[in-house]
Enzyme design. Structure first.
Site, PDB file in Angstrom:
ATOM      1  N   HIS A  94       0.814  -1.222   0.000  1.00  0.00           N
ATOM      2  CA  HIS A  94       0.000   0.000   0.000  1.00  0.00           C
ATOM      3  C   HIS A  94       0.846   1.271   0.000  1.00  0.00           C
ATOM      4  CE1 HIS A  94      -4.033   1.784   0.576  1.00  0.00           C
ATOM      5  NE2 HIS A  94      -3.356   2.777   1.109  1.00  0.00           N
ATOM      6  N   ASP A  96       0.511   5.441  -1.296  1.00  0.00           N
ATOM      7  CA  ASP A  96      -0.527   6.429  -1.609  1.00  0.00           C
ATOM      8  C   ASP A  96      -0.088   7.523  -2.564  1.00  0.00           C
ATOM      9  OD1 ASP A  96      -3.155   6.026  -0.474  1.00  0.00           O
ATOM     10  OD2 ASP A  96      -2.187   5.981   1.484  1.00  0.00           O
ATOM     11  N   GLU A 207      -9.122   1.342  -2.399  1.00  0.00           N
ATOM     12  CA  GLU A 207      -9.101   1.294  -0.940  1.00  0.00           C
ATOM     13  C   GLU A 207     -10.479   1.538  -0.322  1.00  0.00           C
ATOM     14  OE1 GLU A 207      -6.309   3.917   0.923  1.00  0.00           O
ATOM     15  OE2 GLU A 207      -6.445   2.895   2.851  1.00  0.00           O
ATOM     16  N   HIS A 234     -13.256   1.489   3.725  1.00  0.00           N
ATOM     17  CA  HIS A 234     -12.267   2.415   4.283  1.00  0.00           C
ATOM     18  C   HIS A 234     -12.750   2.728   5.689  1.00  0.00           C
ATOM     19  CE1 HIS A 234      -9.651   6.098   4.583  1.00  0.00           C
ATOM     20  NE2 HIS A 234      -8.822   5.153   4.220  1.00  0.00           N
ATOM     21  N   HIS A 279      -8.758  -2.050   7.375  1.00  0.00           N
ATOM     22  CA  HIS A 279      -9.833  -1.075   7.617  1.00  0.00           C
ATOM     23  C   HIS A 279     -11.186  -1.705   7.987  1.00  0.00           C
ATOM     24  CE1 HIS A 279      -7.994   2.804   6.612  1.00  0.00           C
ATOM     25  NE2 HIS A 279      -7.409   2.222   5.583  1.00  0.00           N
ATOM     26  N   HIS A 300      -2.412  -3.250   4.465  1.00  0.00           N
ATOM     27  CA  HIS A 300      -1.649  -2.338   5.334  1.00  0.00           C
ATOM     28  C   HIS A 300      -2.253  -2.313   6.732  1.00  0.00           C
ATOM     29  CE1 HIS A 300      -4.844   0.108   3.645  1.00  0.00           C
ATOM     30  NE2 HIS A 300      -4.493   1.230   4.263  1.00  0.00           N
ATOM     31  N   ASP A 372       2.115   2.136   3.772  1.00  0.00           N
ATOM     32  CA  ASP A 372       1.230   3.320   3.804  1.00  0.00           C
ATOM     33  C   ASP A 372       1.997   4.611   3.497  1.00  0.00           C
ATOM     34  OD1 ASP A 372      -1.347   4.305   3.912  1.00  0.00           O
ATOM     35  OD2 ASP A 372      -1.686   3.845   6.017  1.00  0.00           O
TER      36      ASP A 372
HETATM   37 ZN   LIG Z   1      -5.602   2.978   4.583  1.00  0.00          ZN
END
Ligand SMILES: [Zn+2]
Ligand SMILES: *[C@@H]1O[C@H](CO)[C@@H](O)[C@H](O)[C@H]1NC(C)=O
Ligand SMILES: *[C@@H]1O[C@H](CO)[C@@H](O)[C@H](O)[C@H]1NC(C)=O
Length: 448
Positions: A94, A96, A207, A234, A279, A300, A372
């Site tokens: 993961h 971003d 996500e 999420h 999540h 993650h 992350d």
């Molecule tokens: Zn996340």
């Protein structure tokens, strides 16, 4: 290959040149004697230096005693880590970067993004290379809608599907912009071939199923665009599943998966899209693990027993995966300091504690890395950006992890799980399982 041949003459040429084959006796004997003496002295000095290094390397300064050619197994953990990463580079679950390009001042203008230079957050090409990255999932994330705006049943018009398409667009354009670095990948064959070409395999991950606009048809089209995983939630509940939220005690909506959520997993299994349980609420995770025919991932997430926050995976769930349970899965450890340790205490060592805890409960074959990076504002000491993965591998090497175990952590475990999902997809398709046509029950725009 040809360069090497040209630069390093092989020893038989030497023999012919100096020791006198019948046709090479132009040089006077005097020269031969001088050369022999000089070589003798040099050889003695070299051997003496090596002996000194071998016996006294512990008393040498750190930068000297890490010389890789001293001894058989590298003594220094960082040298060992770099050796392992050479063959088994990091595959991060993961990252971003696409949301940074959306909101970090670029307004989705990929031309304005220079990944060859130092980027403002944690990811750019020089640091990816320094960190020995062989692949990562580009998160094509967009946030949950404001619950007041989207309505209790998630039916109010939002732009989440459009925004997801824009994120996919940004990721793909960036991958295309650097063809010598990135190679788009959607399956394990693609990932392996990218890595063996010296490229960074680039997968897409959505996500949160809120990004599907309540529609399983949208999942199919995301998959057609190259998406490899979908996180079931999420931080908001959605039409498919309950989230763990941000703070403890988020009230459940479906008590785990909704009926449509089970159907979503059916379709993900059929398509070979990985089910990602980061999540989600614990109930969602337990039900999804029990229901999915394919192995699942946590792209993650860290360990709740080490740091007690809802985003981390509890032992109750960890004990449902791994060697004991017979269910394959991989938990890819998140570096976000607020998930790793009490404020100010997250370090490369505390991240390693999470890795070791997951390994202790589920097995070393069930842990991976999902940093992350670019999605977190603060970072652990010693794991400041993508250049620092070797520090984590070195830390675990110093705690006794073997090179095979570490090669699983860096990417092998993820590849095995992904291959498992691909196998399930092939089997389901072979049995003629049809696409899922279930509509969200709250929808009224299509009579059903
Ligand atoms: Zn996340
Ligand atoms: C995108 O970025 C490039 C390079 O900085 C710039 O030349 C161009 O004007 C930008 N486009 C828009 C629409 O802002
Ligand atoms: C697991 O699945 C079985 C049926 O496949 C079901 O009977 C059982 O209730 C499920 N358990 C959980 C915890 O979801």
């Amino acid at each position: 290959m040809s360069e090497r041949t040209a630069l390093i003459p092989d020893s038989s040429e030497h023999t012919n040149g100096y020791d006198g084959g019948a046709n090479t006796t132009n040089q006077p004997p005097f020269n031969i004697t001088v050369r022999s003496v000089i070589w003798g002295i040099l050889t003695t000095l070299t051997v003496a230096a090596l002996v000194l290094l071998l016996f006294f390397q512990d008393s040498l300064p750190d930068n000297v005693k890490t010389l890789p050619w001293v001894g058989g197994e590298p003594k220094d953990s960082m040298i060992a880590a770099l050796g392992i990463l050479e063959k088994a580079p990091i595959i991060d679950g993961h990252i971003d970067l696409p949301i940074l390009v959306r909101y970090g001042g670029y307004a989705n203008n990929v031309s304005a993004v220079d990944l060859d230079s130092r980027m403002p957050a944690h990811v750019d090409i020089p640091r990816l290379r320094e960190g020995r990255v062989g692949g990562f999932f580009w998160s094509v994330y967009v946030g949950c809608a404001d619950p007041d705006a989207e309505g209790a049943d998630f039916l109010e018009a939002t732009w989440r599907v459009r925004d997801t398409l824009e994120q996919i667009d940004v990721a793909k354009l960036l991958i295309e912009k650097y063809p010598n670095t990135f190679q788009f990948a959607q399956n394990t064959k693609d990932i392996r071939s990218a890595i063996s070409d010296g490229k960074i395999a680039s997968m897409l991950g959505v996500e949160g199923a809120h990004q599907l606009g309540n529609s399983i048809a949208t999942l199919r089209q995301y998959q057609a665009l190259g998406v490899s995983y979908v996180t079931l939630t999420h931080t908001c509940h959605n039409a498919f599943a309950d989230s763990c939220g941000l703070a403890p005690g988020k009230a459940p909506l479906h008590n785990g998966l909704s009926p449509l959520g089970f159907s979503l997993i059916d379709e993900m299994n059929r398509l070979g899209v990985l089910v990602d349980l980061s999540h989600t609420s614990d109930a969602t995770a337990i039900q999804a693990l029990n229901y999915s025919k394919a192995p699942v991932i946590w792209s993650h997430s860290s360990a709740r027993a080490i740091h007690d926050v809802p985003r981390n995976v509890p032992d109750e769930v960890l004990s449902l995966i791994g060697t004991e349970s017979g269910r394959d899965a991989v938990v890819m450890v998140n570096f976000a300091p607020y998930f790793v340790a009490p404020e100010g205490l997250a370090t490369v060592k505390t991240v390693a504690d999470h890795v070791e805890h997951i390994a202790k409960v589920a097995g070393k074959e069930h842990v991976g890395i999902g940093s992350d990076f670019d999605g977190i504002e603060i970072v652990p000491a010693g794991l400041e950006d993508v250049s620092k993965y070797p520090a984590l591998i070195a830390e675990l090497h110093s705690r006794g992890w073997s090179k095979y175990e570490l090669a699983g952590l860096t990417g092998g475990n993820l590849l095995r799980v992904f291959e498992g999902a691909e196998r399930v997809s092939r089997e389901l398709k072979a049995t003629g399982v049809q696409p899922v046509y279930d509509l969200y029950s709250k929808r009224t725009d299509i009579p059903h």
